[in-house]
Write a protein that holds these residues in place. Sequence first.
Motif, PDB file in Angstrom:
ATOM      1  N   MET A 335       0.820  -1.214   0.000  1.00  0.00           N
ATOM      2  CA  MET A 335       0.000   0.000   0.000  1.00  0.00           C
ATOM      3  C   MET A 335       0.854   1.263   0.000  1.00  0.00           C
ATOM      4  O   MET A 335       0.561   2.225  -0.731  1.00  0.00           O
ATOM      5  N   VAL A 336       1.926   1.277   0.774  1.00  0.00           N
ATOM      6  CA  VAL A 336       2.814   2.442   0.807  1.00  0.00           C
ATOM      7  C   VAL A 336       3.491   2.631  -0.543  1.00  0.00           C
ATOM      8  O   VAL A 336       3.565   3.744  -1.081  1.00  0.00           O
ATOM      9  N   GLY A 337       3.974   1.530  -1.129  1.00  0.00           N
ATOM     10  CA  GLY A 337       4.657   1.620  -2.413  1.00  0.00           C
ATOM     11  C   GLY A 337       3.772   2.153  -3.517  1.00  0.00           C
ATOM     12  O   GLY A 337       4.166   3.053  -4.270  1.00  0.00           O
ATOM     13  N   SER A 338       2.560   1.622  -3.634  1.00  0.00           N
ATOM     14  CA  SER A 338       1.672   2.063  -4.716  1.00  0.00           C
ATOM     15  C   SER A 338       1.219   3.504  -4.515  1.00  0.00           C
ATOM     16  O   SER A 338       1.031   4.240  -5.493  1.00  0.00           O
ATOM     17  N   THR A 339       1.068   3.936  -3.261  1.00  0.00           N
ATOM     18  CA  THR A 339       0.681   5.329  -2.998  1.00  0.00           C
ATOM     19  C   THR A 339       1.760   6.290  -3.476  1.00  0.00           C
ATOM     20  O   THR A 339       1.468   7.283  -4.169  1.00  0.00           O
ATOM     21  N   PHE A 340       3.000   6.014  -3.129  1.00  0.00           N
ATOM     22  CA  PHE A 340       4.091   6.896  -3.554  1.00  0.00           C
ATOM     23  C   PHE A 340       4.313   6.837  -5.064  1.00  0.00           C
ATOM     24  O   PHE A 340       4.579   7.859  -5.712  1.00  0.00           O
ATOM     25  N   VAL A 462      -5.545  -3.644  -2.428  1.00  0.00           N
ATOM     26  CA  VAL A 462      -4.742  -4.336  -1.415  1.00  0.00           C
ATOM     27  C   VAL A 462      -5.379  -4.193  -0.040  1.00  0.00           C
ATOM     28  O   VAL A 462      -5.469  -5.158   0.725  1.00  0.00           O
ATOM     29  N   PHE A 463      -5.848  -3.003   0.302  1.00  0.00           N
ATOM     30  CA  PHE A 463      -6.426  -2.781   1.631  1.00  0.00           C
ATOM     31  C   PHE A 463      -7.607  -3.709   1.898  1.00  0.00           C
ATOM     32  O   PHE A 463      -7.718  -4.310   2.968  1.00  0.00           O
ATOM     33  N   PHE A 464      -8.474  -3.865   0.923  1.00  0.00           N
ATOM     34  CA  PHE A 464      -9.702  -4.622   1.148  1.00  0.00           C
ATOM     35  C   PHE A 464      -9.573  -6.119   0.878  1.00  0.00           C
ATOM     36  O   PHE A 464     -10.379  -6.900   1.407  1.00  0.00           O
ATOM     37  N   LEU A 482      -9.226 -20.545   5.239  1.00  0.00           N
ATOM     38  CA  LEU A 482     -10.405 -21.349   5.513  1.00  0.00           C
ATOM     39  C   LEU A 482     -11.299 -20.694   6.560  1.00  0.00           C
ATOM     40  O   LEU A 482     -12.513 -20.845   6.548  1.00  0.00           O
ATOM     41  N   GLU A 483     -10.696 -19.947   7.482  1.00  0.00           N
ATOM     42  CA  GLU A 483     -11.481 -19.231   8.487  1.00  0.00           C
ATOM     43  C   GLU A 483     -12.216 -18.032   7.901  1.00  0.00           C
ATOM     44  O   GLU A 483     -13.193 -17.555   8.465  1.00  0.00           O
ATOM     45  N   GLY A 484     -11.712 -17.487   6.790  1.00  0.00           N
ATOM     46  CA  GLY A 484     -12.379 -16.369   6.136  1.00  0.00           C
ATOM     47  C   GLY A 484     -12.215 -15.040   6.846  1.00  0.00           C
ATOM     48  O   GLY A 484     -13.077 -14.166   6.761  1.00  0.00           O
ATOM     49  N   LYS A 485     -11.080 -14.837   7.523  1.00  0.00           N
ATOM     50  CA  LYS A 485     -10.852 -13.584   8.242  1.00  0.00           C
ATOM     51  C   LYS A 485     -10.674 -12.438   7.248  1.00  0.00           C
ATOM     52  O   LYS A 485      -9.977 -12.578   6.243  1.00  0.00           O
ATOM     53  N   PRO A 486     -11.317 -11.270   7.487  1.00  0.00           N
ATOM     54  CA  PRO A 486     -11.152 -10.121   6.571  1.00  0.00           C
ATOM     55  C   PRO A 486      -9.692  -9.694   6.458  1.00  0.00           C
ATOM     56  O   PRO A 486      -8.947  -9.738   7.449  1.00  0.00           O
ATOM     57  N   ALA A 487      -9.295  -9.257   5.276  1.00  0.00           N
ATOM     58  CA  ALA A 487      -7.890  -8.919   5.022  1.00  0.00           C
ATOM     59  C   ALA A 487      -7.384  -7.845   5.971  1.00  0.00           C
ATOM     60  O   ALA A 487      -6.247  -7.928   6.467  1.00  0.00           O
TER      61      ALA A 487
END
Length: 528
Positions: A335-340, A462-464, A482-487
């Motif tokens: 996320m930092v790389g793509s923002t810059f 990437v964030f979502f 398998l647990e399906g935890k949000p990113a």
Amino acid sequence: MMQIGNIYFITAIAVIGGGLFGFDISSMSAILGTNQYKCYFNQGPAGPPDCTGPRADVQGGITAAMPGGSFLGALASGFLSDIFGRKKSIMMGAIIWCVGSIIVCASQDIAMLIVGRFINGLSVGICSAQVPVYVSELAKPSMRGRVVGAQQWAITWGILIMFYVSYGTSFLKGPKAFRVPWGLQMIPAILLFFGLIFTPESPRWLAKKDRWEDCMAVLTLVHGKGDPNHPFVRKEYNDIQEMCEFERRNADVTYLELFKPKMINRTHIGVFTQIWSQLTGMNVMMYYITYVFGMAGLSGNANLVASSIQYVINVFMTIFALIFIDRWGRRVPLMVGSTFMAIWMYANAGLMATYGHKAPPGGVNHVSEESWVISGPSSKAVIACTYLFVASFAPTWGPVSWIYPPELYPLRVRGKAVALSTSANWIFNFALSYFVPPAFVNIQWKVYIIFGVFCTAMTIHVFFAFPETSGKTLEEVEAMFLEGKPAWRTHVDYNKVRAEESGDVSEDKLRGSVDEGSPERATAETKV
């Protein structure tokens, strides 16, 4: 036969396969602006010394031949890797590279050059897909990012070394100026082939083939320092055993498996990791940097030297990722790389739009008269933004795009899944290599806006959608999905995994971590 057990030595040998891609980039970018190349493959009306070289669309085809071959090589590598093993498939890639380099070195016309580069691409596709799989399956979780990221570092070194070799040979007269570097690029492939003879096979591939004694021997060699009773060796062996048993009960392995409901989310993440790494625009900067700097008013040796600075930045900024990437994780660097990178792309677009203009009749610095040029202090700002763009890519998307996909998938599909995601990288590399030269002619500075928008979109994506995989065993990553935890609720647990690897936790806790991360438990919890 003696086998190397140190993961850093194993990595140093394996990632030479990544260096082949770097050699290919520079063997084209440093040469396509030389008079020797332009006159030998000239398609323009003027002869020496005013040769214009291949037409823009033809040069795009020459450049794109390599990623076109890489697309097919990456897809084929999944089958090769599952049948022959990770190590042997990389060795096959080294042999193919030598064949392609011989044809490229001996090229008598554009058609022969394209064929040779396509064969080189087959090799790069195989190696770029399977080197990350091979190294990630051997490495401990706490250093997996570091050693897999070394592939990107090898790519940057390959770019830098071949660029200076090509720059040096540019002072030779006639075809020797490009034949010498195209021939020398066989050397790393030869070193790769013979070096791999002394490295072990992936323990997870050995387990998949029911070679359990060999699997334990490799784990003991690489992780136990000769002690098969080391706590981490036992934990890894148990994790691999449970995962293999679980997978054998649940699925047969085909490419279709990657598109089933339980796997398609991971497939989309892996594929888009590689697609986005291309849509940053970085490889465009690498292939056509002399062209871009020509738009900024540089020519001749000044252009080549300024271009080489970009490659030096690329090498040294990647070091930060090798040192810190396992502490940083995967999500934050992406996320930092793509923002810059978006910031620098928008800045270049603004500078070009405000201070640039169409090239004068006849062009300037070998840039088409239909293209866009900029001069004065603003041109130096364009060059500075380009350098900052490279500095933003090198420690973030560069290494993470290779580290991340092998961590996403279970053992039964890992070879094919990484092959598929890597093939997405190469098909977009192919498209960009072919279409960017005409784009600079047709839409000029707006090309920068397009890449800026891509960089903005990937930050949001990437964030979502991209969960954190750093600090987890490959089997624990499977349980997380398998647990399906949000990113956005996943994170790095670096200290925990370091304690497990060093054996500083009790046997009960080690056993508990295996039980908690097992596929059976994750599946049961999901059902509840």
